[in-house]
Design an enzyme around this catalytic site. Sequence first.
Site, PDB file in Angstrom:
ATOM      1  N   PRO A  44      -0.252 -82.494 -23.091  1.00  0.00           N
ATOM      2  CA  PRO A  44       0.883 -81.423 -22.889  1.00  0.00           C
ATOM      3  C   PRO A  44       1.749 -82.145 -21.600  1.00  0.00           C
ATOM      4  CG  PRO A  44      -0.681 -80.439 -22.050  1.00  0.00           C
ATOM      5  CD  PRO A  44      -1.505 -81.604 -22.455  1.00  0.00           C
ATOM      6  N   GLU A  45       1.231 -83.437 -21.096  1.00  0.00           N
ATOM      7  CA  GLU A  45       1.964 -83.770 -19.808  1.00  0.00           C
ATOM      8  C   GLU A  45       3.542 -84.018 -20.061  1.00  0.00           C
ATOM      9  OE1 GLU A  45      -2.212 -85.314 -19.609  1.00  0.00           O
ATOM     10  OE2 GLU A  45      -0.874 -84.952 -21.144  1.00  0.00           O
TER      11      GLU A  45
END
Length: 248
Positions: free
Chosen positions: A136-137
């Site tokens: 999810p960066e």
Amino acid sequence: MTQEPVVLTQAADGVQTITLNRPDKLNALNFALTEGLVAALKAADADEAVRAVIVTGAGRGFCAGADTREFVVLTPDNQELVDRRAALTTELQGLVKHMSKPVIAAVNGYAMGGGSGLAISCDLALASESARFGYPEVKHGIVAAIVMAGLVEHVGRKAAFELVATGRTVDATEALKLGLVNRVVPDDELLAEAEELALALAAHPQNAMQATKKIFHQVAELPFSEGLKLGQQLNAQMRAFRQKEQVA
């Protein structure tokens, strides 16, 4: 009040179980936990009594990835600290490949970002039915940079780009289809399955097991013809493996 160690280790029958132990933080990787994991993996590899390793997480999550609370100090003003953290993360993500012992990830709950990278860096990965994987960066304005190489290696370019570009979460069933894990098991059977597999690996002749792992990771990074030549060289050495086991 004595604080519990952030990494727990337990050995039995040639199997070393390493547990990430920050359950209240979903085992997010801060400096202490990352350093502890690196040290525990290296110690297991150096221990002649250990023949296989399991990595798992305490509580309801395997590893939530980087501990974002540390980001406040990981800024350009603290470049030396930023570089040290990046080097430490890189070492953890690449360490298992260079270990002589087989390592199994027992993925319980969430494995996100660096946690997902850690899971798939292991030689084998078992996922509980409730396991969730994701990178999810990008949603947080950062890049899944260090874990990207391992992801591309395991699932290929198209699937890997979709995961890092959308930041979406995949369940255990999809993770299996993508090749992130070897199998999915009921939550309450995860550790038992991992232990059974680890014991099976530990029971193999040690020279053969360690050579199998070494050549596997070498061949994976070589063109086919070079991998074949490397296999030919090892094939000749295998006769000595059998003799050593018979003498032992």
